[in-house]
Design a protein around this motif. Structure first.
Motif, PDB file in Angstrom:
ATOM      1  N   VAL A 128       0.838  -1.206   0.000  1.00 53.67           N
ATOM      2  CA  VAL A 128       0.000   0.000   0.000  1.00 53.67           C
ATOM      3  C   VAL A 128       0.872   1.256   0.000  1.00 53.67           C
ATOM      4  N   ILE A 129       1.896   1.264   0.851  1.00 53.49           N
ATOM      5  CA  ILE A 129       2.797   2.414   0.916  1.00 53.49           C
ATOM      6  C   ILE A 129       3.535   2.589  -0.407  1.00 53.49           C
ATOM      7  N   PHE A 130       3.962   1.480  -0.992  1.00 52.90           N
ATOM      8  CA  PHE A 130       4.682   1.532  -2.266  1.00 52.90           C
ATOM      9  C   PHE A 130       3.818   2.166  -3.350  1.00 52.90           C
ATOM     10  N   VAL A 131       2.574   1.701  -3.475  1.00 51.38           N
ATOM     11  CA  VAL A 131       1.676   2.224  -4.509  1.00 51.38           C
ATOM     12  C   VAL A 131       1.408   3.705  -4.281  1.00 51.38           C
ATOM     13  N   MET A 132       1.180   4.095  -3.029  1.00 52.59           N
ATOM     14  CA  MET A 132       0.933   5.501  -2.722  1.00 52.59           C
ATOM     15  C   MET A 132       2.137   6.365  -3.100  1.00 52.59           C
ATOM     16  N   CYS A 133       3.328   5.895  -2.789  1.00 51.70           N
ATOM     17  CA  CYS A 133       4.537   6.662  -3.097  1.00 51.70           C
ATOM     18  C   CYS A 133       4.774   6.756  -4.598  1.00 51.70           C
ATOM     19  N   GLU A 134       4.490   5.685  -5.324  1.00 55.96           N
ATOM     20  CA  GLU A 134       4.648   5.726  -6.779  1.00 55.96           C
ATOM     21  C   GLU A 134       3.663   6.715  -7.408  1.00 55.96           C
ATOM     22  N   LEU A 135       2.421   6.710  -6.928  1.00 49.32           N
ATOM     23  CA  LEU A 135       1.440   7.674  -7.427  1.00 49.32           C
ATOM     24  C   LEU A 135       1.849   9.097  -7.067  1.00 49.32           C
ATOM     25  N   GLY A 136       2.376   9.280  -5.856  1.00 48.59           N
ATOM     26  CA  GLY A 136       2.826  10.597  -5.428  1.00 48.59           C
ATOM     27  C   GLY A 136       3.989  11.084  -6.270  1.00 48.59           C
ATOM     28  N   ASN A 137       4.949  10.214  -6.525  1.00 52.69           N
ATOM     29  CA  ASN A 137       6.100  10.583  -7.327  1.00 52.69           C
ATOM     30  C   ASN A 137       5.681  10.985  -8.738  1.00 52.69           C
ATOM     31  N   PHE A 138       4.757  10.212  -9.324  1.00 54.06           N
ATOM     32  CA  PHE A 138       4.266  10.525 -10.666  1.00 54.06           C
ATOM     33  C   PHE A 138       3.524  11.859 -10.675  1.00 54.06           C
ATOM     34  N   SER A 139       2.749  12.115  -9.639  1.00 54.65           N
ATOM     35  CA  SER A 139       1.995  13.372  -9.547  1.00 54.65           C
ATOM     36  C   SER A 139       2.925  14.579  -9.465  1.00 54.65           C
ATOM     37  N   ILE A 140       4.003  14.449  -8.710  1.00 57.11           N
ATOM     38  CA  ILE A 140       4.960  15.544  -8.583  1.00 57.11           C
ATOM     39  C   ILE A 140       5.648  15.804  -9.918  1.00 57.11           C
ATOM     40  N   HIS A 141       6.018  14.743 -10.620  1.00 59.08           N
ATOM     41  CA  HIS A 141       6.672  14.920 -11.916  1.00 59.08           C
ATOM     42  C   HIS A 141       5.731  15.589 -12.921  1.00 59.08           C
ATOM     43  N   LEU A 142       4.449  15.258 -12.876  1.00 59.18           N
ATOM     44  CA  LEU A 142       3.479  15.922 -13.749  1.00 59.18           C
ATOM     45  C   LEU A 142       3.374  17.404 -13.408  1.00 59.18           C
ATOM     46  N   THR A 143       3.345  17.706 -12.123  1.00 61.46           N
ATOM     47  CA  THR A 143       3.253  19.100 -11.685  1.00 61.46           C
ATOM     48  C   THR A 143       4.471  19.902 -12.131  1.00 61.46           C
ATOM     49  N   LEU A 144       5.662  19.336 -11.981  1.00 60.96           N
ATOM     50  CA  LEU A 144       6.880  20.024 -12.401  1.00 60.96           C
ATOM     51  C   LEU A 144       6.913  20.214 -13.913  1.00 60.96           C
ATOM     52  N   SER A 145       6.425  19.203 -14.645  1.00 59.82           N
ATOM     53  CA  SER A 145       6.381  19.307 -16.099  1.00 59.82           C
ATOM     54  C   SER A 145       5.424  20.408 -16.539  1.00 59.82           C
ATOM     55  N   ASN A 146       4.261  20.479 -15.905  1.00 63.37           N
ATOM     56  CA  ASN A 146       3.280  21.517 -16.237  1.00 63.37           C
ATOM     57  C   ASN A 146       3.795  22.904 -15.880  1.00 63.37           C
ATOM     58  N   LEU A 147       4.566  22.997 -14.810  1.00 60.61           N
ATOM     59  CA  LEU A 147       5.128  24.282 -14.400  1.00 60.61           C
ATOM     60  C   LEU A 147       6.083  24.819 -15.451  1.00 60.61           C
ATOM     61  N   ARG A 173       9.116  30.332 -11.751  1.00 62.24           N
ATOM     62  CA  ARG A 173       8.301  30.218 -10.547  1.00 62.24           C
ATOM     63  C   ARG A 173       8.687  28.954  -9.817  1.00 62.24           C
ATOM     64  N   PHE A 174       8.501  28.961  -8.497  1.00 56.60           N
ATOM     65  CA  PHE A 174       8.752  27.734  -7.750  1.00 56.60           C
ATOM     66  C   PHE A 174       7.469  26.909  -7.690  1.00 56.60           C
ATOM     67  N   PRO A 175       7.582  25.578  -7.594  1.00 55.70           N
ATOM     68  CA  PRO A 175       6.396  24.717  -7.600  1.00 55.70           C
ATOM     69  C   PRO A 175       5.553  24.892  -6.335  1.00 55.70           C
ATOM     70  N   THR A 176       4.257  24.793  -6.501  1.00 56.61           N
ATOM     71  CA  THR A 176       3.311  24.925  -5.388  1.00 56.61           C
ATOM     72  C   THR A 176       2.286  23.788  -5.454  1.00 56.61           C
ATOM     73  N   PRO A 177       1.607  23.508  -4.343  1.00 58.03           N
ATOM     74  CA  PRO A 177       0.595  22.441  -4.347  1.00 58.03           C
ATOM     75  C   PRO A 177      -0.548  22.754  -5.297  1.00 58.03           C
ATOM     76  N   THR A 178      -1.156  21.696  -5.836  1.00 57.37           N
ATOM     77  CA  THR A 178      -2.333  21.823  -6.692  1.00 57.37           C
ATOM     78  C   THR A 178      -3.515  21.149  -5.995  1.00 57.37           C
ATOM     79  N   LYS A 179      -4.593  20.921  -6.742  1.00 55.93           N
ATOM     80  CA  LYS A 179      -5.754  20.239  -6.172  1.00 55.93           C
ATOM     81  C   LYS A 179      -5.489  18.754  -5.937  1.00 55.93           C
ATOM     82  N   ASN A 180      -4.470  18.234  -6.571  1.00 53.19           N
ATOM     83  CA  ASN A 180      -4.101  16.835  -6.372  1.00 53.19           C
ATOM     84  C   ASN A 180      -3.507  16.659  -4.973  1.00 53.19           C
ATOM     85  N   PRO A 181      -4.110  15.845  -4.108  1.00 56.07           N
ATOM     86  CA  PRO A 181      -3.611  15.690  -2.729  1.00 56.07           C
ATOM     87  C   PRO A 181      -2.163  15.224  -2.645  1.00 56.07           C
ATOM     88  N   PHE A 182      -1.696  14.487  -3.640  1.00 55.33           N
ATOM     89  CA  PHE A 182      -0.315  14.018  -3.602  1.00 55.33           C
ATOM     90  C   PHE A 182       0.686  15.173  -3.708  1.00 55.33           C
TER      91      PHE A 182
END
Length: 311
Positions: free
Chosen positions: A202-221, A230-239
């Protein structure tokens, strides 16, 4: 009308001080990258990404975007050339680093001949955690490959071929080492059985989803078309809410994934690989955190580098 003052650029070998090239009538607004391109015309085997140009033979390399007329030189500039060796693009670097561990692990999982005793060739482990570990390891590197091709936005930077060889030896070697023990016929499952395995999964899957979400956010930035950095900031995605506390949550999630994989497999080589990875990622995260803090005056003071409220 005012006449344009052209520059003369002399390029010397940083080691021998031998003159390699003399560039006449160089535009004052030319960049270091432009000078590299001019130098490349005289020496086609030294393509721009292979060149390092310096104002001092023992000094720092000039950035490609630095402008000639803004450098501390007169109208006759002397630059020192250093050969950085063969280079590969970052996309090729990551593909080389990630394909190896993916395929290497599978060789041990399927127990191809000559790895273990011949009587175990192409046999399967009776323990479900071994199959689960293979799925997790494979999905991790497939995710990395997908991100390399479709998500990450790389600059035109490159990496020296000799560095790539070292990195590949690290990733491929550790993958083979941990795969050897996890898929070994004498491997024993974790001490607390299914409970330990399932919680770690469960922890592994959560961390993999979190890592992917962060990479998407950085790519969109980087690709949103806005002017200025600009520096990265949280989005609506909880991860991405981990951005409230750390500068590099992608590394936080990456470490979390490998910690959970260590717990799932209860394998010492995996734990050692996780520890070494954590040390390296902490160094990268601290460097990124310092860079953010220097560049942005309004950077959140609550953020630390990699571990919330601690490090």
């Amino acid at each position: 009308m005012s006449r344009t003052t052209f520059f003369e650029v002399e390029v010397l070998d940083a080691k021998t001080r031998e003159q390699l090239c003399f560039l006449d009538k160089v535009e004052p607004h030319s960049s270091v990258g432009d000078i590299k391109n001019l130098f490349h015309k005289s020496y086609p085997h030294w393509y721009p990404s292979r060149q390092a140009l310096k104002l001092d033979p023992n000094g720092k390399s000039l950035r490609d975007d630095e402008i000639l007329q803004h450098l501390p030189v007169g109208t006759t500039a002397t630059m020192y050339f250093k050969d950085l060796g063969p280079q590969l693009s970052w996309t090729m670097v990551f593909l080389a680093e990630y394909i190896g561990p993916l395929l290497t692990y599978l060789l041990f999982y399927f127990r191809v001949p000559y790895i273990y005793s011949h009587r175990y060739a192409f046999t399967a482990s009776p323990h479900s955690v071994v199959m689960l570990a293979c799925v997790c390891h494979t999905s991790h590197y497939v995710k990395r490959l997908v991100e390399t091709i479709f998500v990450h936005r790389f600059s035109h930077g490159t990496m020296p071929l000799r560095t790539i060889v070292k990195n590949c030896a690290y990733y491929w070697g550790f993958s083979a080492w941990l795969a050897y023990y996890i898929n070994h016929p004498l491997y024993t499952p974790p001490s607390y059985g299914e409970l330990q395995i399932n919680y770690a999964l469960v922890i592994f899957v959560m961390c993999e989803l979190g890592n992917f979400s962060i990479h998407l956010t950085l790519s969109n930035l980087r690709g949103d078309g806005s002017k200025g950095r600009r520096f990265p900031t949280p989005t609506k995605n909880p991860f991405t809410w981990l951005f409230f506390f750390v500068s590099c949550p992608n590394y936080t999630y990456e470490v979390g994934a490998w910690v959970s994989f260590s717990i799932m497999t209860q394998c010492l080589p995996v734990a050692l690989y996780t520890l070494l990875g954590f040390i390296q990622m902490t160094i990268w995260a601290k460097g990124k955190h310092r860079a953010y803090s220097r560049e942005f005056k309004d950077y959140p003071s609550l953020r630390v580098a990699i571990i919330p409220l601690i490090l």
